[in-house]
Design an enzyme around this catalytic site. Structure first.
Site: not given
Lengths: 578, 951
Positions: B533, B536, B610
């Site tokens: 996760d 980015e 999300d």
């Protein structure tokens, strides 16, 4: 060649379905059929589906690993009908030609004989799935097809032995638990009796105290009346001085109140400042990506607050504060009021008292009575207050009488309160047979991770950090209740069991969330012990606790083990097999 | 305290300006106006547009420079600057075996390193040219058949290439322009509008007073959100317009929360105001119908018109924006040929200009060619396509065990339970919290007892504390991302102060991979897999929630150059770690990533990040999932239930009924949400949700076969209308219904509250059968109302397909391995049907050595037969042996002919069998709109064998 194994399997099915296992006396049955269903499988050529007996199939179709019956009764020994359940996505073709028939399975599951242990049913969806489900099928018979090379050896001997040992212990422990429960109930009765007895005592006591209060009231009135005359006759000070005295006392009282309020204000200011610092730091350093609703709300509210209030500037009007400071200084001749002067003001007797001095005693007496009645009238009509007359001029006798009266009244009040409490307590819910009455206020703890959790029966639940720091109330007693808990039999069927719960609510508030609450689920056990504490969601806790208080005979009869369809029949079979 | 006040006022002001209900912190992310190069390239386009015919692109191909050899054309493009300097831009046009053409433009001066960096920077001077190293599966092979046709004297150069030489690239020298033709028709044009823009390096010279030359305000340092980007190389963007003449629809360039058919971006009703942005970002509560960048990106676009699909792949890892304008020419509506055009304008902040052109002619061809370049979806472990149960967080190992037991209790199948960040010891990855997870191995053992797995989160930020060995090693080995001064970069994420691993560094990859060895990552078993996760990368304390562009990666590349690749490099390192956790035991990894780039499909799965527990987010999930598939990364899903908030029971139920059609099917929830495991929903919801999950499991054989197809052909797993019906113009933009691979299963999930039915659009005149009750829907080019009360999933079977299923419910998909198959034969209006199945062990790479079953099923002329379409390998025989006992237990022929009404049996002929056998058939006549069907009982043929069943 590649077929050989499968042929063997098929052969196996055929053997099983047509030949009768050479059992010890009992009727033989197809694989997976429990004795109570044996009667359906006796016809040598045809099988009628158990719940749909109009559907008839050749006996060779029983346990052929293909689901023919809408109730699955043709496949007691395979998983072919395991999809027959409301949980499956049915299509037209699975409805097995009979249209919208009820697809309730006829059999509770695959019957494991478990020789050396208790027989048991296992869910069809666990048959031949490559896993040895020893908890339900200790003989490994659920994996008879050995898919993917699965081999499940018969472990019933060991498991059975272990189980019997445990079961013995369990029974013993449960007997003890039931005994403890009886004791609890006995204690509850005793405690209740005590309370009832106490109520009786209190009622008597109250009567006595009421009488005492009455007599003291009479005594007080008398003394007061006597003393009042004397007081009036000998006034010590003039009215101004009296007033000054009163005024001074009042002003002193107000001043000290002001000082206290100021210091409280200063303390509050410091605390507000401290909190604002905390919040502005929170705002500056909070992580906008940490999606904590609480923090977000706090930051948002803080921003609104910060925009609205004069943040950080709590000093107020400095000039006004200076005034307040001046005011809080003690009075003296140079500042505030010169009380001394007023207190020492020359006495000027009131007119009526002056006259009295020249009158004959009988008349004085008469006038005094008149005066008293006038005063009483004035007091009764709130024109003047009682204290105006006798606050600073009371004799010890009156004070003593009043004190005696007050203390009698007080103790009457508290006795009455006590009675009320006891009466409430008698009416309060303590569970069936008041079994929780003796447990009230008894506390049990369990360490989980960084915390110790505490449950004090019918009072509260708490979370206490092990490393120190303040503990958090997870709820205050709200009610004794119950909830339905789903339990599954080894065969997979779910049934609902009602369990006693104690609910605790309105604990410490969470960050923008709800107040903490706890549901304590009670299970039967010999000792009071917290088994599990989970905060499954933010600030909503559940506790599982063993206690003898919720034990019943059913627990002892072994209902908890979920053995297929009723304990009686399986136990009988168990004996047969042994 | 005081300095806060203006900011907080601003926040309040901004929040007043925002549309109610929209919670994204928009001000934290750049609009085009706030991005220097976006503004410049848009201004360039506006300027060219304003000048119209007077505009001439200042780029020309130097005819004398052209060389052509082995499928590759080299030359030099000359840019004439505003001060009449000539900038030399080397051009390479490669014609590839996969049928694509690749156009690369670089800058000679920078290639030679003849520039000066500002601020004493020591970064690389070249334009970034290594994106292909990560995004491409291999070095693309050149086509030997490509040939230079027309000589350069005429000012044009033509190269013929592609299948049978049907493709051609026609390069106009002045101004420079490239047309791509298929069969003589233009499909793609580069620099059609003359927006090619290569911002050449220049020294920073303060303009003399009063000089009103070029606006330099965005050339040098740029500040956003209080953060200044030092831009040591100054302005260096590249831009190009790409036109699709005759095309109304363009798709792809995920990830955006938007429709699959991309919208125009230069304002106007129903259009966006900003270009589609690609700059991987952790956007909190992202908004719908927006061109904003979110977690991942793939700069691959398809254009589709009736019976033709083409595509472009813009290989650049820097911040990229795409403007889209569509024109419809109504001058002569009767004119044959081009009447409309989609014009796209691409620009990136730095790097080479590197663009691939695909000429189709079908969407399948484009997907296949793109897949050949960037790699196909990896065939996942079988469990990975089953149901995943996740939550932030299951709080203890006992909690996990309890959830596991409850699934069994309620007989709801699931394969994987997930642990979010709270399982760690204080956010130190590769550790377990000793208080809450004292016995991870015991927990994993329990899961393994029913063939289940656990997925653990591992993020790229490492907690900056002295007592954390992993961070200590990162520091001492120098494997982290550096700041602009070359020191280890420090930022904030979950653990607080953190460092970021730099997986552009080969040493970092092998070090990272090593962390997954069983003796390093203690407490993990072979049934543990990984979730990456925040890659980015997400950095909490900075604008755009990511690291500064002037940060420095391995080999001296700036973060600016590689930002969009970061997530891919990181997940790839994890993938390598999972390949061989124990020496000699190689298994297919499973890695879920939030951030991605082209090529990520080779190493994992992704999800839409999300989302919110709202109906509109449920609806948005379908186009988002479809679009990822179009862009070659089809293993994707959305959090079932919605991540933020609490779905009501109807929404949760509908989300499950939708989620079963995501290739990646996972329920997940935020830490502040109520628990919502399916068994908690209460009746009738528990039953309905269980039915949905079991439907997914029943169809796993079809899903796995579809994944296999994706793994060898690059095709989407769930497909939009235009893939299946490329000739039906009304269906091109439809993105609320989907086909599962080539199974003919067409689903239109309910995404609105209180629905009792849905309208399914049918493009063709084939019969469609309701999956459950066999009701026939038929009629091309219109919508058909299909009942959809809460308990009913709108799912149709297109006639002409054979769908493999496994009908026996089990605890997990692993335990279905030996169960028999059911084949559903949905006859087409011609009475025929076809289908296929792919099966392997679902775990290892043995399938690459032949350990698999791949069969084609055909029904026609009253017979059904199974034929082998696999290729034998060294492990084939052994595998078939293990599968010999796995049979077909049932055939359901939907739409069975009336002539079968008296038929009672069928004849079964299996290879190697001495004689044929018969088995029974039951015919059920049509009732009302419901098709007739026939059930064949227990044909008892092996799934791995050839056989024929005669009806």
């Amino acid at each position: 060649m590649k077929n050989s194994r499968n042929l063997l399997i098929l052969l196996g099915i055929a053997t099983c379905s047509t030949t009768r296992a050479a059992g010890k006396g009992g009727p033989s049955r197809p694989r997976g059929v429990g004795p109570e269903f044996a009667k359906y499988y006796t016809d040598p050529t045809t099988f009628s589906c158990i719940l749909h007996n109009t559907v008839k199939i050749p006996l060779s179709s029983v346990n052929d690993n293909y689901c023919d019956c809408p109730d699955g009764s043709d496949e007691p020994g395979t998983s072919a009908c395991s999809h027959l359940s409301p949980f499956s996505p049915f299509t037209e073709a699975e409805r097995l030609s009979t249209g919208d028939v009820d697809l309730t399975p006829a059999l509770p599951g695959f019957y494991c004989k478990n020789k050396g242990h208790r027989p048991s049913y296992i869910s069809f969806l666990r048959v031949n799935d490559g896993i040895c489900d020893y908890d339900a099928c200790c003989d490994g018979s659920d994996e008879w097809a050995h898919v993917g090379g699965t081999k499940c050896e018969d472990k019933c001997k060991g498991i059975g032995k272990e189980w019997r040992k445990k079961e013995g212990e369990r029974q013993k422990s449960l007997s003890k638990a039931l005994k403890k429960k009886k004791e609890l109930i006995f204690d509850a009765v005793k405690l209740r009796k005590e309370v009832e007895g106490r109520i009786g005592d209190l009622e008597v006591e109250i009567k006595a105290q009421e009488l005492k209060v009455q007599s003291l009231e009479t005594a007080f009135e008398e003394i007061e009346r006597e003393e009042r005359g004397k007081t009036v006759k000998t006034p010590k000070k003039g009215k101004v001085a009296l007033l000054a005295g009163l005024g001074k006392a009042r002003v002193e009282e107000l001043r000290s109140a002001l000082i206290e309020v100021r210091s409280q204000r200063d303390e509050s200011r410091t605390r507000v400042k401290e909190l604002e610092d905390v919040l502005s730091k929170l705002k500056a350093e909070h992580n906008p990506n940490f999606n904590d609703e609480g923090v977000k709300l706090a930051v948002r509210s803080w921003e609104e607050y910060a925009a609205r209030e004069t943040v950080g500037d709590l000093s107020g009007d400095a000039a006004r504060d200076g005034d307040l400071f001046e005011i809080s200084k003690p009075d003296s001749a140079s500042s505030g009021v010169d009380w001394e002067r007023w207190e020492n003001e020359k006495e000027k007797d009131e007119f009526i008292y002056k006259i009295l001095a020249y009158l004959p005693p009988s008349l004085v007496r008469y006038l005094e009575d008149k005066l008293d009645s006038v005063k009483s009238f004035l007091i009764a009509n709130s024109i003047i207050s009682e204290t105006d007359l006798d606050s600073s001029s009371e004799s010890k006798a009156v004070t003593d009488a009043r004190n005696a009266l007050n203390s009698a009244r007080e103790s009457l009040g508290s006795t009455r309160k006590s009675l009320e409490d006891h009466r409430l307590d008698i009416g309060r819910e303590y569970g069936p047979e008041n079994v929780f009455r003796p447990l009230k206020g008894r506390c049990f703890t369990k360490d989980v991770g960084e915390y110790t959790y505490e449950h004090c029966f019918l009072e509260h639940t708490k979370q206490i950090p092990k490393k120190g720091g303040s503990s958090v109330t997870m709820g205050n007693f709200a009610r004794i209740s119950s909830m339905h808990v789903d339990e599954a039999r080894s065969s997979g069927q779910i049934y609902s069991v009602e369990k006693t719960t104690i609910e605790y609510e309105n604990g410490q508030m969470c960050w923008s969330g709800p107040a903490r609450s706890t549901i304590v689920l009670l299970e039967c056990g010999e000792d009071d012990e917290i088994l599990k504490v989970v905060e499954s969601e933010k600030c909503i806790y559940s506790m599982v606790m063993k206690t003898p208080a919720v034990c019943s005979d059913e627990d002892v009869n072994g209902n908890g083990n979920g053995s297929g369809s009723g304990s009686r029949s399986t136990r009988i079979i168990g004996k047969d097999e042994l | 305290m005081l300095p806060c006040r203006p900011l907080s006022l601003l926040v309040i002001l901004v929040s007043f300006l925002m549309v109610p209900g929209v919670t994204v912190k928009k001000e934290n992310f750049k609009t085009c106006e706030q991005s220097g190069f976006c503004t410049r390239n848009r201004a360039y386009a506006d300027d060219a547009g304003a000048k119209g015919a007077l505009w001439t692109s200042p780029y020309e191909l130097d005819s004398a420079s052209i060389r052509f050899k082995n499928g590759q054309l080299h030359g030099t493009v000359l840019k004439t600057t505003t001060i009449n300097e000539k900038v030399r831009l080397p051009l390479t046009v490669s014609f590839l075996r996969c049928g694509a053409a690749r156009v690369v433009v670089d800058e000679e001066r920078r290639m030679k390193g003849e520039i000066e960096l500002r601020h004493g920077s020591t970064i690389r001077k070249e334009r970034y040219n290594e994106a292909g190293k990560w995004a491409l599966a291999r070095d693309p092979e050149l086509s030997e058949s490509a040939s230079l046709e027309i000589d350069k004297a005429a000012g044009y150069t033509k190269v013929s290439y592609g299948p049978d030489g049907r493709f051609a690239a026609i390069i106009r020298h002045t101004p420079f322009e490239v047309q791509f033709q298929r069969n003589g028709e233009i499909h793609v044009k580069l620099n059609d509008r003359g927006l090619l823009n290569v911002e050449q390096w220049r020294a920073k010279v303060d303009p003399p007073d009063g000089d009103s030359g070029e606006d330099q305000s965005t050339w040098w340092d740029e500040t956003f959100g209080g953060q200044t980007d030092s831009k040591p190389r100054g302005p260096e963007s590249i831009g190009l317009d790409i036109a699709f003449p005759g095309y109304d629809h363009v798709f792809g360039i995920p990830e955006h929360a938007d429709s699959i058919s991309l919208k125009e971006t230069r304002g106007g009703s129903g259009h966006h105001d900003d270009p589609y942005r690609m700059y991987n970002a952790d956007v909190f509560e992202y908004e719908l119908n927006s061109p904003m960048s979110i977690y991942g990106c793939i700069p691959f676009m398809q254009a589709h018109r009736k019976n033709s699909t083409v595509g472009v792949f813009w290989l650049n890892a820097a911040e990229t924006w795409v403007d889209i304008v569509k024109t419809k020419s109504s001058i002569n509506p009767l004119a044959v040929g081009i009447s409309s055009k989609t014009q796209t304008h691409w620009f990136s902040e730095s790097g080479q200009l590197d663009v691939f052109i695909f000429l189709g002619p079908t969407a399948q061809d484009v997907s296949r060619a793109y897949g050949e370049l960037t790699g196909y979806t990896q065939l996942p472990q079988h469990f990975a396509i089953a149901y995943h149960q996740s939550r932030w967080n299951y709080v203890t190992d006992e909690d996990v065990r309890d959830v596991d037991r409850k699934f069994d209790k309620y007989q709801i199948p699931y394969d994987v339970i997930w642990l979010d960040i709270e399982y760690t010891d204080g956010k130190r990855y590769f550790t377990f919290d000793p208080n809450n997870f004292p016995d991870p191995l015991g927990m994993e053992d329990q899961l393994d007892g029913s063939g289940r797995k656990v997925v653990l989160i591992i993020d790229p930020h490492l907690k900056n504390v002295p007592d954390y060995q992993v961070d200590h090693e990162l520091k001492s080995k120098g494997l982290g991302v550096k700041d602009k001064d070359g020191n280890l970069y420090e930022g904030w994420c979950w653990p607080g102060s953190s460092h970021w691993i730099d997986c552009f560094n080969p040493a970092a990859i092998s070090w990272w991979a090593h962390q997954f060895k069983y003796d390093k990552f203690k407490g993990t078993s072979p049934n543990c897999f990984i979730w990456n996760d925040m890659n980015e990368p997400s950095v909490f304390n900075l604008p755009e929630t990511t690291m500064p562009k002037h940060n420095i990666h391995y080999d001296g590349w700036e973060h600016r150059d590689v930002h969009n690749l970061y997530g891919l490099t990181y997940m790839s390192a994890t993938y390598h770690g999972l390949l061989e956790r124990k020496k000699g035991v190689v298994r297919r990894p499973f890695v879920l990533t939030r951030s991605f780039y082209a090529g990520a499909q080779r190493v994992g799965a992704t999800w839409t990040g999300d989302n919110l527990a709202r109906w509109d987010h449920l609806a948005a999930s379908i186009p988002m999932v479809l679009n990822n598939g179009i862009a070659g990364f089809p293993f994707v899903g959305a959090d079932v239930g919605g991540f933020f908030g609490n779905p009501d029971k109807e929404l949760l139920t509908r989300w499950y009924q939708t989620g079963i059609f995501y290739p990646f099917f996972r329920a997940h929830a935020h830490i502040d949400s109520r628990r919502r495991e399916p068994y908690l929903a209460g009746e009738p919801y528990v039953t309905i949700i269980t039915q949905a999950i079991r439907l997914r499991y029943q169809l796993l054989p079809a899903w796995y076969t579809t994944f296999y197809q994706a793994s060898v052909e690059g095709l989407p797993i769930v497909r939009p209308q235009y893939y299946i019906h490329p000739d039906d113009e009304h269906g091109f933009a439809i993105d609320d219904q989907l086909y599962i691979g080539s199974t003919g299963l067409l689903a239109k999930p309910v995404v609105t509250e209180g629905a009792a039915s849905v309208d399914i659009y049918l493009a063709d005149s084939e019969r469609y059968y309701d999956y459950f009750d066999y009701t026939i829907y038929q009629g091309a080019g219109r919508r058909h109302t299909v009942p959809a009360p809460l308990e009913k999933i709108p799912l149709l079977m297109q006639g002409g397909h054979i769908i493999p299923r496994k009908d026996r419910p089990r605890r997990s998909s692993a335990l279905m391995k030996w169960d028999p198959y059911t084949l559903v034969i949905a006859l087409g209006k011609d009475g025929e049907a076809e289908g296929s199945i792919y099966i392997d062990d679902g775990e290892s790479f043995d399938y690459q050595r032949g350990a698999y079953i791949h069969r084609n099923f055909q029904f026609g002329g009253s017979a059904l037969w199974s034929e082998d379409i696999g290729t034998k390998g060294p492990k084939t025989g052994e595998y078939l042996k293990t599968m010999a006992g796995v049979k077909v237990e049932k055939l359901v022929v939907v739409g069975a002919p009336q002539s079968w009404q008296d038929k009672l049996s069928v004849t079964v002929i299996e290879e190697d069998a001495k004689s044929s056998t018969t088995t029974s058939l039951q015919f059920h006549a049509a009732q009302g709109n419901k098709a007739a069907y026939a059930v064949v009982k227990n044909p008892n043929v092996a799934i791995g064998k050839s056989w024929k069943i005669e009806f």
